[in-house]
Enzyme design. Structure first.
Site, short mmCIF file in Angstrom:
data_model
loop_
_atom_site.label_atom_id
_atom_site.label_comp_id
_atom_site.label_asym_id
_atom_site.label_seq_id
_atom_site.Cartn_x
_atom_site.Cartn_y
_atom_site.Cartn_z
N GLU A 136 0.75 -1.03 0.12
CA GLU A 136 -0.26 0.01 0.06
C GLU A 136 1.01 1.26 0.03
O GLU A 136 1.56 1.46 0.82
CB GLU A 136 -0.92 0.05 1.09
CG GLU A 136 -2.43 0.59 1.11
CD GLU A 136 -2.06 2.25 0.81
OE1 GLU A 136 -2.84 2.52 -0.26
OE2 GLU A 136 -1.70 2.89 1.63
N SER A 137 0.84 1.93 -0.98
CA SER A 137 1.92 2.94 -1.22
C SER A 137 1.76 3.93 -0.26
O SER A 137 2.85 4.80 0.06
CB SER A 137 1.70 3.83 -2.76
OG SER A 137 0.49 4.38 -2.93
N CYS A 182 4.61 -2.54 -8.10
CA CYS A 182 3.32 -2.12 -7.95
C CYS A 182 3.37 -0.93 -7.12
O CYS A 182 3.57 0.14 -7.51
CB CYS A 182 2.34 -3.24 -7.40
SG CYS A 182 0.48 -3.02 -7.31
N ARG A 195 -4.79 -4.32 -7.65
CA ARG A 195 -5.08 -2.87 -7.51
C ARG A 195 -3.87 -1.79 -8.02
O ARG A 195 -3.31 -1.19 -7.37
CB ARG A 195 -5.21 -2.68 -5.96
CG ARG A 195 -6.59 -3.22 -5.19
CD ARG A 195 -6.66 -2.73 -3.96
NE ARG A 195 -6.81 -1.27 -4.00
CZ ARG A 195 -6.51 -0.50 -2.65
NH1 ARG A 195 -5.70 -1.30 -1.60
NH2 ARG A 195 -6.74 0.59 -2.46
N HIS A 209 3.00 -7.81 -9.98
CA HIS A 209 3.76 -8.37 -8.82
C HIS A 209 4.44 -9.76 -9.34
O HIS A 209 3.91 -10.68 -9.37
CB HIS A 209 2.80 -8.79 -7.99
CG HIS A 209 2.01 -7.64 -7.11
ND1 HIS A 209 2.61 -7.26 -5.97
CD2 HIS A 209 0.88 -6.98 -7.31
CE1 HIS A 209 1.92 -6.28 -5.33
NE2 HIS A 209 0.93 -6.00 -6.33
N GLU A 222 6.82 -11.22 -7.98
CA GLU A 222 7.30 -11.91 -6.89
C GLU A 222 6.02 -12.83 -6.58
O GLU A 222 6.40 -13.78 -5.80
CB GLU A 222 7.61 -11.14 -5.65
CG GLU A 222 6.59 -10.38 -4.98
CD GLU A 222 5.83 -9.03 -5.66
OE1 GLU A 222 4.92 -8.68 -5.04
OE2 GLU A 222 6.00 -8.89 -6.81
#
Length: 191
Positions: free
Chosen positions: A47-48, A77, A134, A170, A172
């Site tokens: 969550e940035s 992301c 998202r 993502h 990962e």
């Protein structure tokens, strides 16, 4: 080679595992002094806003900016948002390291998350199976930025600017090590 993974919030454990699968030493970074001996850094998805607030609280914003100015740094992301120069809002702490404009949460809510195959010439065939949760998209790039991948509708989802890399998805969360290997090539100075 030592690659740090910003471990304030988000998918840092998954990045650690990908690096370990490549035989690379991963270092979890939570404090400024932990950047000192690193050759590269990954800023994970998550969550940035939270990542920015925690980085501010731990005195990491300026050291991360200095690191990204000098050494290979990859944002995935939320990490892409954190690296961008422009995210359309002023109150969120960001590094402002990459000459890109990013639309945060460009696809809407969690329910609109998706997976798709992306052609990424730099890593070759087959297409990379990308997981978007998202996710942001890049809406503008300056001349110094190379676009690495777009969705079928033309929206930009992977970019590189010299030693900086950013992906809206993502990697990962897959078993495909090619993008982590590509970043290691940037760190080693061979790409």
């Amino acid at each position: 080679m030592k690659i740090g993974v910003l471990a304030l919030q988000g998918a840092f454990i998954e990045h650690n595992k990908m690096l370990a699968n490549l035989g690379v030493t991963a270092v979890e970074v939570r404090l400024p002094h932990q950047l000192a001996e690193l050759d590269g850094l990954i800023i994970p998805g998550g969550e940035s806003t939270t990542i920015g607030k925690l980085a501010s609280a731990y005195g990491l914003i300026k050291p991360l900016r200095q690191f990204a100015a000098a050494k290979p740094t990859w944002g995935t992301c939320a990490g892409m948002i954190f690296l961008a120069k422009d995210i359309g809002i002023e109150q969120q702490p960001i590094l402002g390291s990459m000459d890109i404009t990013v639309d945060r949460n460009a696809f809407g809510r969690q329910i609109h998350s998706f997976e798709t195959d992306l052609a990424i010439a730099e890593i070759g065939d087959p297409p990379f199976h990308a997981v978007f949760i998202r996710a942001p998209v890049v809406t503008a790039v300056e001349a110094s930025v190379n676009v690495l991948a777009c969705l079928d509708d033309g929206r930009i989802v992977a970019v590189r600017q010299r030693h900086l890399l950013a992906t809206a998805f993502h990697p990962e969360l897959t078993d495909d090590l090619r993008l982590h290997g590509y970043f290691c090539g940037i760190v080693n100075g061979i790409l």
